[in-house]
Design a protein around this motif. Sequence first.
Motif, short mmCIF file in Angstrom:
data_model
loop_
_atom_site.label_atom_id
_atom_site.label_comp_id
_atom_site.label_asym_id
_atom_site.label_seq_id
_atom_site.Cartn_x
_atom_site.Cartn_y
_atom_site.Cartn_z
N LYS A 2 0.84 -1.20 0.00
CA LYS A 2 0.00 0.00 0.00
C LYS A 2 0.88 1.25 0.00
O LYS A 2 1.86 1.33 0.73
CB LYS A 2 -0.89 0.04 1.24
N ARG A 3 0.50 2.21 -0.82
CA ARG A 3 1.15 3.52 -0.87
C ARG A 3 0.06 4.57 -0.74
O ARG A 3 -1.00 4.45 -1.37
CB ARG A 3 1.91 3.71 -2.16
N THR A 4 0.32 5.57 0.08
CA THR A 4 -0.65 6.63 0.28
C THR A 4 -0.03 7.96 -0.12
O THR A 4 1.04 8.33 0.37
CB THR A 4 -1.11 6.69 1.76
N LEU A 5 -0.72 8.65 -1.01
CA LEU A 5 -0.28 9.97 -1.47
C LEU A 5 -1.33 10.99 -1.06
O LEU A 5 -2.51 10.83 -1.35
CB LEU A 5 -0.13 9.96 -3.00
N PHE A 6 -0.88 12.01 -0.36
CA PHE A 6 -1.73 13.13 0.00
C PHE A 6 -1.33 14.32 -0.86
O PHE A 6 -0.15 14.68 -0.91
CB PHE A 6 -1.55 13.52 1.47
N LEU A 7 -2.30 14.93 -1.52
CA LEU A 7 -2.08 16.19 -2.22
C LEU A 7 -2.79 17.25 -1.40
O LEU A 7 -3.99 17.15 -1.16
CB LEU A 7 -2.67 16.14 -3.63
N VAL A 8 -2.02 18.25 -0.94
CA VAL A 8 -2.58 19.27 -0.05
C VAL A 8 -2.40 20.64 -0.69
O VAL A 8 -1.27 21.07 -0.95
CB VAL A 8 -1.89 19.25 1.34
N ARG A 9 -3.52 21.28 -0.95
CA ARG A 9 -3.45 22.65 -1.48
C ARG A 9 -3.21 23.60 -0.31
O ARG A 9 -3.79 23.44 0.77
CB ARG A 9 -4.76 23.00 -2.18
N HIS A 10 -2.35 24.58 -0.52
CA HIS A 10 -2.06 25.52 0.56
C HIS A 10 -3.33 26.20 1.06
O HIS A 10 -4.32 26.32 0.34
CB HIS A 10 -1.02 26.57 0.12
N ALA A 11 -3.29 26.62 2.31
CA ALA A 11 -4.41 27.31 2.93
C ALA A 11 -4.57 28.69 2.29
O ALA A 11 -3.70 29.17 1.55
CB ALA A 11 -4.19 27.42 4.44
N LYS A 12 -5.69 29.34 2.59
CA LYS A 12 -6.01 30.65 2.02
C LYS A 12 -4.87 31.63 2.25
O LYS A 12 -4.40 31.81 3.36
CB LYS A 12 -7.29 31.18 2.67
#
Length: 163
Positions: A2-12
């Motif tokens: 299992k591989r987990t990738l999180f894509l996180v857009r910067h906050a406001k």
Amino acid sequence: MKRTLFLVRHAKSSWDGVALPDKERPLADRGKRDAPMMGKRLAKRQVKPDLILSSPARRALSTAEIIANELDYRAKDIVVEDRLYATEAETLLAVVGELSDKLKCVMLFGHNPELTDLAHRLSNEVKLLPTCAVAKFTFESKSWSTIGAVKPEKVIVDYPKKE
């Protein structure tokens, strides 16, 4: 594996300092509230990243540092990756493909439109990543280099205003 990738857009981010270069724009007050809240949600889900990569832009790196703090991930261990700033989905995918196969869970902090473009490419379920959105993709894969070619087993998108 299992591989987990999180894509996180910067906050406001703030647009107050019109003379500031784009890379130097800080978080707005709402961003400073949303980032720790999203970090707490991730901590509740017991997210433990092996690696956090961030765009060098101040707003992305600040978001990464705030969320890392909530996850007990040391800010000094965040890797700043220039290719995560002012780029395109293809470049983000190349960064993912170069990750060490020893890593099981990776978080990328960056910007739109490229994060939404990559998220949509990985799963057409994802249409938009609002500010401070976190998209989690779980893959069954022996190597990060196959991400993009293999479809995720599971996709979860969370963001500050989601009920």
